[in-house]
Motif scaffolding. Structure first.
Motif, PDB file in Angstrom:
ATOM      1  N   ASN A   1       0.906  -1.116  -0.062  1.00  0.00           N
ATOM      2  CA  ASN A   1      -0.210  -0.003  -0.009  1.00  0.00           C
ATOM      3  C   ASN A   1       0.900   1.369  -0.083  1.00  0.00           C
TER       4      ASN A   1
ATOM      5  N   ASN B   1      -4.133   4.069   6.584  1.00  0.00           N
ATOM      6  CA  ASN B   1      -5.089   3.332   7.527  1.00  0.00           C
ATOM      7  C   ASN B   1      -4.489   3.577   9.017  1.00  0.00           C
TER       8      ASN B   1
ATOM      9  N   ASN C   1     -11.798   0.894   6.108  1.00  0.00           N
ATOM     10  CA  ASN C   1     -13.123   0.134   6.119  1.00  0.00           C
ATOM     11  C   ASN C   1     -14.238   1.043   5.829  1.00  0.00           C
TER      12      ASN C   1
ATOM     13  N   ILE D   1      -7.474  -5.906  -3.510  1.00  0.00           N
ATOM     14  CA  ILE D   1      -6.495  -6.193  -2.730  1.00  0.00           C
ATOM     15  C   ILE D   1      -5.526  -7.317  -3.342  1.00  0.00           C
TER      16      ILE D   1
ATOM     17  N   LYS E   1      -9.329  -0.120  -0.850  1.00  0.00           N
ATOM     18  CA  LYS E   1      -8.996   0.241   0.299  1.00  0.00           C
ATOM     19  C   LYS E   1      -7.513   0.453   0.325  1.00  0.00           C
ATOM     20  N   ASN E   2      -6.992   0.548  -0.866  1.00  0.00           N
ATOM     21  CA  ASN E   2      -5.546   0.518  -0.674  1.00  0.00           C
ATOM     22  C   ASN E   2      -5.043   1.992  -0.480  1.00  0.00           C
ATOM     23  N   THR E   3      -4.885   2.095   0.860  1.00  0.00           N
ATOM     24  CA  THR E   3      -4.143   3.349   1.370  1.00  0.00           C
ATOM     25  C   THR E   3      -3.148   3.016   2.274  1.00  0.00           C
TER      26      THR E   3
END
Lengths: 351, 332
Positions: free
Chosen positions: A196, A325, A313, A233, A320-322
């Protein structure tokens, strides 16, 4: 929808999709899709060459008539300087700006993160700063000789900042943009091999981040953009070398700007608004980015003091590729209003 | 005793852990040399080797090391496995994990793959070389070989000659030697050394004589022909004349200097034949020591696992926080 949640009322979409947006039919298709499904305004950008192959010009004129706001080869550079120069001349006829992604592949040589001490510590192939800077320099020179409006996308190095600073001192028509991750994180974040943190241009060294912050303060960089790049993912939970480049950015951009720029006294809240709204509108030549009677009611209302942890989420983006988080930030989008219609209400997306 | 469930690199080992591997290897070497001392202490344990990159000596060395300890050793013939059907590394690892392997040995052409496997499986992962990052078992056998001759690392001068930029062997050795107090000089063509390697504590020079001067240990590295095709040096003839080490150049090193090479050697390119087969060369000893060091690592990792079973430590839960994050993010 991710854009609305992040407080963006207009977004530009890059042409490096499958298929590549290189003709007016695809531009029409995007506009039609956006009209039907999007909750924010979408301005398509056309590619410079057909299929982004770097061989022949895209239908720049027809795409201009269909409503593109700029041309770009995003994801790579037009390798052939002669062809790029022709594209610049041709685009200036339609008053289209050229958005440059600056990367010389022969200098990248299979690198996956910033070349520097961190890459050396963890044994990864580096992407040198010069791979970006030689193209920044080349494109500035070509823009000077063609007179096109040049916009340098997502710059990441101290050297690029210097080149743009010098061009501006000479009074040239060039604008520059940076992504929130390039002023919020350094290449130290790559240490655990979490893909990520893999993006292009890569997270750079501390000295680069500092020089970018200074350039934001001096208004050498007048635009903050996301380079939003969603990935599944499976494209990220794999070997770092194999993983896709890119992170999502729409839902974290504003908070990162407030946290790392306004709170650190690099720029004022008004300057942040200029860099995320007024200046981009000016570059694109659209009548937005100001709050006045009689203008279109595209408005974002923010609580600049709300503190929270970024939770991937909770993203409405499918991906959600950050690398952010769990990152503690300040500043939350409360309401997003597009053409007078509330699309985000008290932080929640309306159905 | 090792601190972690896996052996992923020298970077995250303490000097104490390195020395305990070396001391265990000393004992293991006796087992190789003397048939009467061999015992199958690990006969209930299972080990699998996954070589995504070609290898003769490392793979055979792990296989023999496993067998000397009595462990059951299996090789996943990567070329003939589901990997060929496009199965991902993580899926392959999880599948093997379910079959109850205690140790997985992985070699891969990409950096960070051993870490990726380790955080997705319960088995102990041994890195047998990942990309240009680390090759810890090679460095440990080099350290063991140096230790046998020199008995100490403090203030030794070690010269590493060759393609430093693409060498996981050089990197793992730098991490290990610096931790143990040695001085490291790396030398090779400027196109094959990244100046940033100085941040690991190594000195950089392109002058071969300066590198060799008063060295206690000279380590040659294999020069790969594909680097020449990549435009990093003109040809092997020029390379060997400027950076090849021969008998005359070895005179710059100390009289009792030792010569190492991880193999396979290009005779007449990075080292001349007379010194490869000369008195100072420990290249063959390194191979034997490689088996001993790998026996030691297998033994110490199993010891670690036995202790974790007693204390009921669940590594996959605590170690692999990234995987946890993935799961939290994508399930539910």
């Amino acid at each position: 929808m991710a854009a609305a949640k992040g407080g963006f009322t207009t977004i530009c979409c890059m042409p490096n999709t499958n298929p590549v947006v290189d003709n007016e039919i695809l531009v029409e298709y995007i506009k039609m899709k956006a009209e039907r499904e999007a909750v924010v305004n979408v301005l398509p950008i056309g590619s410079i060459t057909k299929g982004q192959k770097g061989e022949e010009l895209s239908n720049i004129g027809l795409m201009a008539q269909a409503g593109i706001c700029a041309i770009s080869e995003d994801g790579k550079s037009v390798e052939n300087a002669g062809l790029l120069k022709k594209a610049m001349k041709y685009a200036s006829m339609f008053n289209l700006p050229v958005f440059s992604h600056c990367e010389d592949m022969s200098l990248v040589g299979g690198g996956v993160m910033n070349a520097g001490e961190m890459a050396q510590r963890i044994g990864m192939k580096g992407i040198s700063a010069d791979s970006e800077e030689v193209i920044v320099a080349r494109d500035i020179i070509l823009a000077r000789s063609t007179g096109v409006k040049l916009h340098i996308c997502h710059i990441s190095t101290e050297g690029s900042v210097q080149l743009i600073r010098e061009a501006k001192l000479r009074g040239e028509k060039v604008t520059a943009e940076v992504c929130p991750h390039h002023f919020s994180l350094t290449d130290e974040a790559v240490e655990g091999y979490d893909a990520n943190t893999k993006m292009n241009p890569p997270l750079r060294a501390k000295k680069d981040v500092e020089s970018i912050k200074k350039a934001l303060k001096d208004n050498i960089i007048e635009i903050i953009a996301t380079d939003h790049a969603p990935h599944h993912i499976d494209e990220k939970n794999c070997e770092y070398d194999k993983a896709a480049f890119g992170i999502v950015g729409l839902e974290t951009a504003l908070a990162l700007g407030i946290t790392h720029l306004v709170e650190e006294d690099i720029i004022s809240p008004l300057e942040l608004i200029e860099k995320m709204s007024t200046n981009p509108a000016k570059l694109l030549g659209i009548d937005k980015g100001s709050l006045e009677v009689g203008k279109v009611a595209d408005i974002t209302i923010v609580d600049p003091n709300e503190e929270y942890l970024i939770d991937a989420n909770s993203f409405v983006s499918k991906s959600k590729n950050t690398p952010f988080n769990g990152h503690k930030v300040k500043g939350k989008v409360k309401y997003t209003i597009v053409a007078g219609k509330i699309v985000v209400d008290n932080g929640e997306l309306m159905d | 005793m090792l601190e972690n469930k896996d052996l992923l690199g020298i970077k995250n080992l303490s000097p104490f852990e390195i020395l305990s591997i070396i001391h265990t290897a000393e004992k293991m070497k006796l087992r190789i040399n003397n048939k009467k001392l061999r015992e199958n202490t690990l006969e209930n344990y299972n080990m699998v080797t996954l070589f995504y990159e070609n290898s003769t000596r490392t793979k055979m060395s792990f296989t023999m090391a496993g067998k000397y300890t009595g462990a059951r050793v299996t090789d996943l013939g990567v070329a003939t496995s589901s990997v060929n059907k496009g199965e991902s590394l993580v899926d392959t690892g999880v599948t093997l994990d379910q079959m109850g392997f205690d140790i997985m040995v992985i070699r891969h052409s990409m950096t960070g793959t051993a870490n990726l496997l380790a955080r997705n499986v319960n088995a102990s992962v041994i890195n047998a070389g990942d990309g240009i990052n680390e090759h810890p078992t090679q460095a440990l056998l080099d350290l063991f070989t140096i230790y046998e001759k020199k008995k100490n690392f403090k203030d030794l001068k070690v010269a590493i000659i060759g393609d430093i930029a693409h060498s996981r062997v050089a990197r793992s050795n730098i991490f290990g030697l610096k931790k143990l107090g040695a001085e490291v000089v790396v030398c090779g063509p400027a196109t094959l050394i990244d100046k940033n390697i100085e941040c690991l504590g190594a000195k950089v020079t392109t002058d071969l004589k300066e590198a060799l001067k008063d060295a206690d240990v000279v380590m040659g590295l294999r020069i790969q022909l594909e680097r020449q095709k990549g435009g990093l040096f003109p040809d092997l003839r020029e390379y060997s004349q400027i950076f090849g080490v021969n008998k005359d150049l070895m005179k710059y090193a100390k009289e009792d200097a030792i010569l190492l090479h991880p193999g396979p050697v290009n005779r007449g390119v990075e080292l001349s034949t007379d010194i490869i087969d000369g008195e100072q060369s420990l290249i063959n000893e390194q191979v034997k020591n490689g088996v001993a060091v790998r026996m030691a690592i297998i033994d110490l990792l199993i010891e670690r696992r036995k202790k974790d079973e007693v204390t009921n430590t669940k590594w996959s839960a605590s170690e692999s926080f990234i995987q946890d994050r993935w799961e939290k993010r994508y399930t539910g």
